[in-house]
Design a protein around this motif. Structure first.
Motif, PDB file in Angstrom:
ATOM      1  N   UNK A  92       0.834  -1.206   0.000  1.00 49.68           N
ATOM      2  CA  UNK A  92       0.000   0.000   0.000  1.00 49.68           C
ATOM      3  C   UNK A  92       0.868   1.254   0.000  1.00 49.68           C
ATOM      4  N   UNK A  93       2.008   1.158   0.668  1.00 51.23           N
ATOM      5  CA  UNK A  93       2.914   2.299   0.736  1.00 51.23           C
ATOM      6  C   UNK A  93       3.495   2.609  -0.647  1.00 51.23           C
ATOM      7  N   UNK A  94       3.978   1.578  -1.378  1.00 47.67           N
ATOM      8  CA  UNK A  94       4.575   1.866  -2.697  1.00 47.67           C
ATOM      9  C   UNK A  94       3.504   2.319  -3.684  1.00 47.67           C
ATOM     10  N   UNK A  95       2.276   1.798  -3.535  1.00 40.99           N
ATOM     11  CA  UNK A  95       1.200   2.242  -4.434  1.00 40.99           C
ATOM     12  C   UNK A  95       0.865   3.713  -4.199  1.00 40.99           C
ATOM     13  N   UNK A  96       0.951   4.151  -2.941  1.00 41.88           N
ATOM     14  CA  UNK A  96       0.707   5.566  -2.631  1.00 41.88           C
ATOM     15  C   UNK A  96       1.745   6.452  -3.321  1.00 41.88           C
ATOM     16  N   UNK A  97       2.997   5.967  -3.411  1.00 43.34           N
ATOM     17  CA  UNK A  97       4.062   6.727  -4.079  1.00 43.34           C
ATOM     18  C   UNK A  97       3.904   6.696  -5.596  1.00 43.34           C
ATOM     19  N   UNK A  98       3.580   5.523  -6.145  1.00 47.74           N
ATOM     20  CA  UNK A  98       3.646   5.325  -7.598  1.00 47.74           C
ATOM     21  C   UNK A  98       2.341   5.659  -8.321  1.00 47.74           C
ATOM     22  N   UNK A  99       1.282   5.975  -7.564  1.00 42.48           N
ATOM     23  CA  UNK A  99       0.000   6.279  -8.192  1.00 42.48           C
ATOM     24  C   UNK A  99      -0.543   7.590  -7.658  1.00 42.48           C
ATOM     25  N   UNK A 100      -1.375   8.252  -8.446  1.00 41.56           N
ATOM     26  CA  UNK A 100      -1.902   9.551  -8.046  1.00 41.56           C
ATOM     27  C   UNK A 100      -2.989   9.459  -6.997  1.00 41.56           C
ATOM     28  N   UNK A 101      -3.684   8.332  -6.927  1.00 43.58           N
ATOM     29  CA  UNK A 101      -4.806   8.183  -5.990  1.00 43.58           C
ATOM     30  C   UNK A 101      -4.348   7.505  -4.706  1.00 43.58           C
ATOM     31  N   UNK A 102      -5.001   7.841  -3.615  1.00 43.20           N
ATOM     32  CA  UNK A 102      -4.722   7.176  -2.337  1.00 43.20           C
ATOM     33  C   UNK A 102      -5.946   7.315  -1.451  1.00 43.20           C
ATOM     34  N   UNK A 103      -5.957   6.579  -0.350  1.00 41.22           N
ATOM     35  CA  UNK A 103      -7.028   6.702   0.636  1.00 41.22           C
ATOM     36  C   UNK A 103      -8.141   5.683   0.470  1.00 41.22           C
ATOM     37  N   UNK A 104      -9.111   5.753   1.388  1.00 41.58           N
ATOM     38  CA  UNK A 104     -10.288   4.863   1.439  1.00 41.58           C
ATOM     39  C   UNK A 104      -9.912   3.382   1.533  1.00 41.58           C
ATOM     40  N   UNK A 105      -8.724   3.091   2.029  1.00 40.46           N
ATOM     41  CA  UNK A 105      -8.331   1.679   2.188  1.00 40.46           C
ATOM     42  C   UNK A 105      -7.678   1.426   3.542  1.00 40.46           C
ATOM     43  N   UNK A 106      -7.860   2.376   4.465  1.00 34.53           N
ATOM     44  CA  UNK A 106      -7.295   2.193   5.793  1.00 34.53           C
ATOM     45  C   UNK A 106      -5.844   2.614   5.888  1.00 34.53           C
ATOM     46  N   UNK A 107      -5.228   2.955   4.751  1.00 39.12           N
ATOM     47  CA  UNK A 107      -3.834   3.397   4.775  1.00 39.12           C
ATOM     48  C   UNK A 107      -3.757   4.911   4.816  1.00 39.12           C
ATOM     49  N   UNK A 108      -2.604   5.427   4.428  1.00 36.01           N
ATOM     50  CA  UNK A 108      -2.407   6.883   4.454  1.00 36.01           C
ATOM     51  C   UNK A 108      -3.267   7.557   3.388  1.00 36.01           C
ATOM     52  N   UNK A 109      -3.739   8.736   3.697  1.00 36.66           N
ATOM     53  CA  UNK A 109      -4.569   9.466   2.745  1.00 36.66           C
ATOM     54  C   UNK A 109      -3.824  10.666   2.180  1.00 36.66           C
ATOM     55  N   UNK A 110      -2.592  10.853   2.564  1.00 28.63           N
ATOM     56  CA  UNK A 110      -1.816  12.015   2.126  1.00 28.63           C
ATOM     57  C   UNK A 110      -1.089  12.569   3.322  1.00 28.63           C
ATOM     58  N   UNK A 111       0.124  12.987   3.107  1.00 30.22           N
ATOM     59  CA  UNK A 111       0.902  13.484   4.226  1.00 30.22           C
ATOM     60  C   UNK A 111       1.699  12.379   4.862  1.00 30.22           C
ATOM     61  N   UNK A 112       2.702  12.789   5.638  1.00 28.69           N
ATOM     62  CA  UNK A 112       3.499  11.813   6.354  1.00 28.69           C
ATOM     63  C   UNK A 112       4.643  11.238   5.544  1.00 28.69           C
ATOM     64  N   UNK A 113       4.729  11.589   4.255  1.00 29.02           N
ATOM     65  CA  UNK A 113       5.823  11.098   3.424  1.00 29.02           C
ATOM     66  C   UNK A 113       5.981  12.030   2.226  1.00 29.02           C
ATOM     67  N   UNK A 114       7.084  11.843   1.488  1.00 31.63           N
ATOM     68  CA  UNK A 114       7.327  12.717   0.348  1.00 31.63           C
ATOM     69  C   UNK A 114       6.513  12.347  -0.881  1.00 31.63           C
ATOM     70  N   UNK A 115       5.465  11.561  -0.665  1.00 32.42           N
ATOM     71  CA  UNK A 115       4.653  11.120  -1.805  1.00 32.42           C
ATOM     72  C   UNK A 115       3.518  12.104  -2.055  1.00 32.42           C
TER      73      UNK A 115
END
Lengths: 403, 77
Positions: free
Chosen positions: B53-76
Motif C-alpha cells: 500500500x505504501x509503494x502504491x501511494x508513491x507510484x500512483x496519483x490516488x490514495x485513501x479509502x483503504x485504511x492506509x495513508x490518505x496524504x501526508x506523512x511522506x514525500x509522496x
C-alpha cells in the motif's frame, strides 16, 4: 543494512520475551494490568525499474530498492465498567537506494546510488465500551528522513448498531510535514557541494505541507457469510505539494523545477466485501473511486481469494487493477511551455493503467510456526506490478505474528 | 486533454446495488459469527500488505479509502 535488520529483529524479540512471559486464555481472562496481547513483524523487499524519472524531467532511470521493517506491539488492559483499553506501539524503518536521486547533484555520486533511511514510530490508544458499543481512540505519529519530517495526530470514534451487526466510524487526522528544499544542482546558487558529506551538511531552506483528513466508514454484516464496508475520505492538503528536485524541461530547452498548486482536495470512496464460500474459500474484494481537484480520476479494483487447504494453511492469490487519467498539469519531457503556470513531468501523475498480481500463503499451525509456540502465524507474499508507462516492480513481504 | 468526469455513469447502479444488499441483511447472532470472525474475513487490508500500500501511494496519483495513508506523512503525493 544487515546490522540494521538484525538490530530490529533483536529488539523485537526482546520486547516479545519481556512482555510475553505468561500465556492466558484471552476469551475469558480480562487483565486489569497492562498485558501483552500480540506483536507483528512485517519485513519487505521492494525493487522497481523504469525510464521516466521525475528527477531528470520525465526521462532517465527509476531504479529503486527499499528494505522495510515494521514492528508493532499491542497491549491490553481492562478498566472500570468493563472498558477494554488497547495500546499500539509501532516502529518502522525503511532503507532505500534510488538511482535517480543521484542526479540531483551528480558531483556527489556515491556508487551505486543515493541512499537514505526513514524512521517512523507511532503510538495509539483505543477504548472499547462493549455495553454501549462505542469505541474512542487517539494516536500520534512521527516520521523522519534526511529531507522530510512529519508529525501526525488522529482521533477516532466508532458506534455499533443496536444489534451489533453494523458499525459507523469516523477518524480525523492531521499531518504537519516539513521538507528541505534540495534543488537540482544547476538551479542552486553559491558554493556547490562536491561530496555527500558537504551535501548533507548544507543549510537548506524548508517548506511546509499540511494534510487534514476525515475518514468515515460504515460496515455491515449481511448474513453469517458476508460482510461489507463503505468508506469515504475527504482530504485537504496545503503547502508545498511538489518536490523541489523534480526537473522540468520546457519546449525552449530551459530547465526549472515542477510547480504545482499549493492546495489539493481529494475524495476517495471505497467499498469492501468479503464472502465465505462453503467452508474452505474466502473471496475478498475492494473497489475505490477517486477524484481530486487537480483533475485526477482513478478506479481501483482488487480481488483476492483465500483457499483454506487445511485448517492451518491457506493460499492467497490476488489481482489488482488500477487506472487513472493525468492531472491537468502533466506533460512529458520538453512538452511544457514556459508560459504555463503549473507544470510537472512526474509520471506518477500521468495517465496509465497498472496491474498488480501475485500470491501468498498463511501458516497458523496449532503448535506454533516451526514448532515455536509463541510464533502464532507466518504469512509470505509476492507481487509483481507493471504500469503502462513501462515501470515495473516486485515486492516480497513477510509477516510474523507473535502471541 | 480529455476532461475528467467527476463521477462515472456506473456509480448510480453501484449505489443501487449497495442499497439492495444492505436492505437484504439479516440479524446475525454472536454464535453465528464463526466465519465472520475468521482472520481473513477482516474488512481491512492484511498486515502483510502494508508495504504494498505504501509503494502504491508513491507510484500512483490516488490514495485513501483503504485504511492506509490518505496524504501526508511522506514525500509522496
Amino acid at each position: 543494512m544487515k546490522k540494521i535488520c538484525l538490530s530490529v529483529v533483536g529488539l523485537f524479540l526482546s520486547f516479545v520475551a519481556l512482555f510475553g512471559q505468561t500465556e492466558k486464555d484471552t476469551s475469558t481472562y480480562k487483565p486489569r494490568k497492562l498485558t501483552f496481547e500480540e506483536a507483528n513483524l512485517v519485513s519487505s523487499y521492494y525493487r522497481q525499474d523504469g525510464n521516466n524519472s521525475a528527477v531528470t524531467g520525465g526521462i532517465g532511470t527509476e531504479n529503486l530498492t527499499d528494505y522495510s521493517n515494521t514492528v508493532d506491539l499491542k497491549f491490553v488492559k481492562w478498566g472500570r465498567k468493563d472498558i477494554k483499553h488497547s495500546f499500539h506501539l509501532e516502529v518502522g524503518m525503511d532503507h532505500y537506494t534510488s538511482a535517480s536521486s543521484d542526479k540531483i547533484n551528480p558531483y556527489t555520486i556515491s556508487s551505486p546510488s543515493h541512499a537514505d533511511t526513514r524512521i517512523y514510530p507511532s503510538l495509539s490508544w483505543m477504548a472499547e465500551n462493549n455495553a454501549k458499543g462505542t469505541t474512542v481512540g487517539a494516536g500520534l505519529s512521527f516520521s523522519n528522513e534526511f529531507d522530510y519530517r512529519s508529525i501526525g495526530a488522529n482521533v477516532l470514534f466508532a458506534q455499533k448498531t443496536a444489534n451489533r451487526n453494523g458499525e459507523f466510524s469516523a477518524r480525523l487526522q492531521a499531518y504537519l510535514d516539513n521538507l528541505k528544499l534540495i534543488y537540482p544542482i544547476e538551479l542552486r546558487s553559491g558554493v556547490i557541494p562536491t561530496t555527500r558529506e558537504e551535501e548533507r551538511g548544507d543549510d537548506y531552506a524548508t517548506a511546509s505541507r499540511n494534510s487534514f483528513s476525515g475518514s468515515f466508514s460504515y460496515s455491515q454484516i449481511i448474513n453469517p457469510s458476508l460482510q461489507l464496508a463503505l468508506i469515504a475520505d475527504v482530504v485537504y492538503q496545503q503547502g508545498y505539494l511538489g518536490l523541489p528536485f523534480h526537473r522540468i524541461y520546457f519546449t525552449d530547452g530551459n530547465v526549472a523545477i515542477e510547480n504545482l498548486p499549493d492546495t489539493r482536495l481529494k475524495i476517495p470512496l471505497g467499498f469492501r466485501a468479503n464472502y465465505f464460500v462453503g467452508d474452505k474459500l474466502i473471496l475478498r474484494s475492494f473497489y475505490r473511486f477517486y477524484h481530486d481537484d487537480w483533475g485526477l480520476t482513478a478506479h481501483t479494483a482488487q480481488f483476492e481469494t483465500s483457499m483454506k487447504l487445511s485448517p492451518f494453511f491457506s493460499l492467497t492469490p490476488f489481482y489488482r487493477y488500477y487506472k487513472q487519467n493525468s492531472v491537468n498539469y502533466f506533460a512529458p519531457y520538453k512538452v511544457h511551455s514556459p508560459s504555463e503556470t503549473y507544470y510537472t513531468s512526474n509520471y506518477d501523475l500521468s495517465a496509465f493503467n497498472s496491474h498488480f498480481y501475485g500470491a501468498g500463503f498463511r501458516l497458523t499451525p496449532a503448535t506454533g510456526v516451526f514448532h515455536v509456540q509463541r510464533i502464532s502465524a507466518l504469512e509470505l507474499r509476492y507481487g509483481h506490478y507493471n504500469r503502462t508507462t513501462g515501470l515495473n516492480s516486485d515486492i516480497v513481504s513477510l509477516n510474523l505474528q507473535f502471541k | 486533454m480529455k476532461k475528467a468526469r467527476c463521477f462515472p455513469s456506473a456509480l448510480p447502479a453501484f449505489l443501487a446495488l449497495v442499497i439492495f444488499v444492505l436492505s437484504s441483511c439479516t440479524t446475525v447472532k454472536e454464535y453465528q459469527k464463526n466465519k465472520l470472525n475468521d482472520n481473513e474475513m477482516a474488512l481491512a487490508a492484511r498486515k502483510v500488505e502494508k508495504t504494498e500500500m505504501s509503494f502504491q501511494t508513491y507510484r500512483e496519483g490516488a490514495s485513501g479509502a483503504n485504511g492506509g495513508k490518505t496524504g501526508g506523512g511522506c514525500g509522496c503525493n
